[in-house]
Write an enzyme that holds these catalytic residues in place. Structure first.
Site, PDB file in Angstrom:
ATOM      1  N   LYS A  80       0.841  -1.197   0.000  1.00  0.00           N
ATOM      2  CA  LYS A  80       0.000   0.000   0.000  1.00  0.00           C
ATOM      3  C   LYS A  80       0.877   1.247   0.000  1.00  0.00           C
ATOM      4  CE  LYS A  80      -4.012   1.706   2.750  1.00  0.00           C
ATOM      5  NZ  LYS A  80      -4.860   1.407   3.924  1.00  0.00           N
ATOM      6  N   SER A 155      -9.803   1.639   2.975  1.00  0.00           N
ATOM      7  CA  SER A 155      -8.883   2.397   2.148  1.00  0.00           C
ATOM      8  C   SER A 155      -7.857   1.545   1.391  1.00  0.00           C
ATOM      9  CB  SER A 155      -8.120   3.388   3.021  1.00  0.00           C
ATOM     10  OG  SER A 155      -7.320   2.693   3.965  1.00  0.00           O
ATOM     11  N   SER A 179     -10.073  -0.931   7.060  1.00  0.00           N
ATOM     12  CA  SER A 179      -9.450  -0.673   5.761  1.00  0.00           C
ATOM     13  C   SER A 179      -8.800  -1.861   5.085  1.00  0.00           C
ATOM     14  CB  SER A 179      -8.421   0.456   5.876  1.00  0.00           C
ATOM     15  OG  SER A 179      -9.075   1.700   5.887  1.00  0.00           O
TER      16      SER A 179
END
Lengths: 487, 422
Positions: A80, A155, A179
């Protein structure tokens, strides 16, 4: 040549370490796959072609020299955008960190490289991990691989989309309020949020320090356990990391769950839960019951306050954590400022997106003198009550089973103008972060429209072994095989 | 850091918090890379202590409000020119202990005494070498004046960035005079931070305190709470060295030293340790004290040396004193020997032997030499015999000259008198 991108991390590692395939062949298979499909999906913000192949060659060289290789030898992974890497950029999908090169690797990055994983690149996310759809990325849109008009969740939407579209075998995301688990559910993969303190946060750009935790998104449960073996452990650079002996998270995989008590919290099976999701979660419960688990009802009475508590605590911490992005040291600095305070204002106003600005203001407000007691302090007290709810519930059961999300993936733009509606997406996942306990989301089928549905298992703090055992048992006995979407 | 902080807290008679935490102090100013400072807000690790000071023989107790941990800030420079400012992050994030007193100090003298006593304690505890030039000890004096006989304190100013105790002393004196002047002229004191210009000997306004800052303190989530249980506190307490004041008192009692001598010897822990190590092998503590405070200290000062790293070990100094006591060398020769020891680190006995400095205590030899001296100086012999006994000093000098100072002065005296009286 087989399509290595379709394989699990475990299979790849076995094949690479055993000499059936070279790490370069595997990496090439994944890089080709990225080239073929990621234009549609948009998971990757950076693809490191040359570097990935160089890493793969290094692994092959080790094997050729007869050296021992790591637990993720040759496994292509993605990270990420908020996990620090010396290679490439670490932008948190924000304009304010565009072009930012981290001077160091996160502890997780170091551990993954030390165990011979091959990093293919970085994946998209909601800016600074604030969001549930990845639509808040300042870099690009990411689509749900199962329906390109829909969001992948967030996210860690890039991570989930990448694993679901088979452009990485494992992706490492972060989970502050859901997330990892929510996008895993939307994209039909496995997403594990470890116990707070299990994985070092050093080099994870902080959103809410008391809630953030790095975890893996994978194709199956075994891969999640494998990833945990590599990334967990005490880190002297993170005071909040737990000092526990190393653990083999695969050790209970395959063990029977007969006699295990699984609790269903009545507060989670409410009207907000869509009927399709409810039916599939109930079916999943049945699978576990059939394997000998005892299903009991439990109560988590303070559940209804979780979202409110979260939206005070997380923004409060974020308002301080993001204060450093001021144009002085990193990333973007507004060119037209005449003095320091003007530089701050212009840099932040232009560098941060709308949702990030909203949360910074929210957090600043709840910490302000005169409001602190009414908001922040009260929220911390309720947070303690939520933690106690779980302590109580775990006296009556070993594992708690809930839905991961109230609904399946929504279409792009559907909720982006209504932050409250967006926040409610996390109602089932937030409590685990507030209590610090681990949670895993697993696919339990698809809706009529072909969208994945996930359910969530929670365990006591630092009992990931039982959590993974239960998840693995489900996976082995449920007839759920989503496969790879047509792209 | 926690261990050292608790050590200071215990030395200052503070209550140690069993449970404390770090907090974030939020503000936008480029002296922190994060725009917040990690500090302790409502639960300092040490609180409610005191320190006794002595000003001109008068004892006074200064209350310690708290001694809390926080991180240091960066240093800003505004002298780069071209409208540029620089931020030096080198010390940013280093841990420090901030010790806050009650408003008990009434003069620059008291402030000076407080700082001196505090510095001594910190050095004894070995928590800091307290080098002010390097910023390892900094003093920020808050100063206010009020009309004689009134209760409430006046508006205060804070003087920062002073590089020495004498600077702090002068800054306080200056601020008191300045504030009195302002008030006498009908003005008001502005609450502000003031800098100190050591060259001009004045304080100057740095920044006025704007409307009360809202620092939005909240518990630092990146750090775990600090728990100092009784066992840990006891371990720290037991590891504590004897502090300056009790040590001073003990030295006076145990070795019959004057308050002055005891004071000089305990100025640093290293010196006191050196003294005690020396005295362990010497019968006359006063002699050891004199050698250390006198000749040895002079050599150290001259070389800008440090007593912990000099070449003379305490046992060697003790051996030298013993050579005087047993008459091997005279006190005068010893001064020479000490210089040699300081430069080479050799044993005194070896130096004395190598250089042939052994005192002549052979009566027969001395008698011959003295007879020769008397023969050469008949006039002085005559003077002595006629009652001018003072002349013996001259004769002793002659003997010493003849023996290059090695003759045992006591024996010389005895033999001279004996020969002169026959």
């Amino acid at each position: 040549m087989s399509n290595w991108f379709e394989k699990s991390a475990f299979e790849i590692r076995e094949a690479v370490a055993g000499g059936t395939v070279t790490a370069r062949e595997v990496a090439t298979s994944f890089l080709d796959r990225i080239d073929a499909v990621d234009e549609k999906v948009g998971a990757y913000t950076q693809v490191w072609h040359d570097e990935a192949l160089a890493q793969a060659d290094a692994v092959d060289a080790k094997i050729a020299a007869g050296k021992l290789v790591g637990a993720l030898a040759g496994v292509p992974i993605s990270l990420k955008e908020l996990i620090c890497t010396q290679s490439g950029e670490t932008t948190c999908s924000s304009k304010i960190l565009a072009g930012f090169q981290s001077p160091y690797d996160a502890t997780v990055t170091q551990k993954l490289l030390a165990d011979d994983a091959v990093v293919l690149g970085k994946v998209n996310m909601d800016e600074f991990a604030m969001g549930s759809s990845t639509e808040n990325s300042a870099v690009q849109k990411t689509s749900n691989p199962w329906d390109l008009s829909r969001v992948p969740g967030g996210s860690s939407g890039g991570s989930a989309a990448s694993v679901a579209s088979a452009t990485s075998a494992i992706s490492f995301g972060s989970d502050t309020g859901g997330s990892i688990r929510q996008p895993a559910a939307f994209c039909g993969c496995v997403g594990l949020k470890p116990t707070y303190g299990r994985v070092s946060r050093y080099g994870l750009v902080a959103f809410a320090s008391s809630l953030d935790q790095i975890g893996p998104l994978t194709r199956d449960v075994r891969d999640a356990a494998l990833a945990m073996n590599v990334i967990s452990g005490k880190d002297p650079r993170d005071a909040t990391s737990a000092d526990l002996p190393a653990e083999d998270f695969t050790k209970k995989l395959g063990d029977s769950i007969a006699g295990l008590k699984i609790g269903l919290p009545k507060e989670y099976f409410v009207d907000a839960l869509g009927s399709e999701v409810r039916a599939l979660v109930e079916k999943a419960t049945k699978v576990l019951e059939d394997q000998g688990a005892e299903i009991v009802e439990v109560s988590l009475p303070h559940t209804e306050y979780a979202v409110s508590v979260y939206y005070i605590v997380a923004p409060a911490e974020a308002s301080a954590n993001l204060a450093r992005f001021d144009g002085v040291r990193y990333g973007f600095r507004h060119p037209d400022a005449k003095n320091v305070s003007e530089m701050y204002v212009k840099t932040k106003s232009e560098g941060f997106g709308e949702e990030v600005q909203r949360r910074i203001m929210l957090g600043t407000y709840v910490l302000s003198s005169g409001y602190y007691d009414a908001y922040y302090l009260k929220a911390q007290k309720v947070r303690t009550l939520i933690t106690q709810d779980f302590d109580e519930a775990f006296k009556a059961c070993d594992i708690i089973l809930t839905p991961t999300t109230p609904s399946t993936a929504f279409t792009m733009g559907e909720k982006s103008n209504d932050p409250l509606e967006m926040y409610l997406n996390d109602i089932f996942t937030i409590s685990a972060n507030l209590a610090g306990i681990p949670g895993i989301s697993l696919p339990c089928g698809t809706s009529a429209s072909g969208l994945p549905v996930g359910f969530q298992l929670l365990s006591k703090a630092f009992d990931e072994a039982t959590l993974l055992q239960t998840a693995h048992c489900y996976e082995q006995h449920a007839d759920v095989n989503l496969g790879i979407p047509n792209l | 850091m926690v261990t050292k902080s608790v050590a200071v807290g215990l030395a200052l008679g503070c209550t140690i918090s069993r449970w404390s935490k770090m907090d974030r102090k939020n503000y936008f100013y480029p002296d922190q890379s994060k725009n917040y400072q990690i500090s302790q807000y409502d639960l300092p690790i040490n609180h409610d202590g005191f320190l006794d000071i002595d000003v001109d023989g008068k004892k006074k107790t200064i209350g310690i409000t708290r001694a809390h941990m926080e991180e240091d800030t960066a240093r800003n420079t505004h002298t780069l020119g071209g409208g540029q400012s620089g931020v030096d992050f080198n010390r940013c994030g280093l841990p420090l202990l901030e010790i806050v007193t009650e408003p008990d100090i009434r003069s620059a003298d008291e402030a000076y005494a407080y700082l001196t006593e505090l510095k001594q304690i910190l050095q004894y505890l070995e928590v800091s070498d307290c080098s002010m030039e390097e910023g390892k000890l900094r003093a920020e004096a808050n100063i206010s004046v009020r009309p004689v006989g009134t209760e409430p304190f006046g508006t205060k100013t804070e003087v920062k960035n002073v590089a020495s105790f004498s600077g702090t002393y002068k800054a306080i004196e200056f601020e008191i005079a300045r504030q009195i002047q302002v008030l006498n002229d009908g003005g008001t004191i502005v609450q502000e931070t003031r800098g100190w210009d050591d060259d001009r000997g004045v304080t100057f306004s740095q920044r006025a305190k704007e409307s009360a800052h809202d620092y939005r303190y909240f518990p630092e989530p990146d750090l775990v709470p600090i728990v100092v249980d009784e066992a840990w506190e006891t371990t720290i307490k037991e590891g504590q060295p004897e502090l300056p004041t009790p040590r001073r008192n003990r030295l006076m009692e145990q070795f019959d030293l004057s308050p002055y001598d005891a004071g000089v010897l305990t100025q640093t822990k290293a010196m006191a340790d050196y003294f005690e190590a020396t005295v362990a092998d010497v019968s006359d503590a006063k002699k050891a004290a004199n050698w250390i405070m006198g000749d040895l200290q002079a050599l150290i000062t001259q070389d800008d040396a440090d007593i912990t790293t000099i070449k003379i070990a305490p046992t060697q100094l003790a051996a030298m004193i013993k050579l005087i006591e047993d008459g091997t060398i005279s006190g005068k020769i010893a001064k020479e020997v000490l210089v040699d020891m300081f430069q080479t680190g050799s044993d005194p006995k070896a130096i004395v032997e190598a250089k042939g400095l052994v005192q002549i205590s052979d009566t027969g030899e001395l008698e011959k030499m003295i007879a020769a001296v008397l023969e050469k100086n008949p006039a002085q012999v005559e003077e002595f015999r006629s009652g001018k006994e003072k002349v013996i000093g001259f004769l002793v000098g002659q003997v010493m000259q003849a023996t290059k100072g090695k003759a045992n002065p006591k024996l010389v005296n005895e033999i001279l008198r004996k020969q002169l009286s026959t």
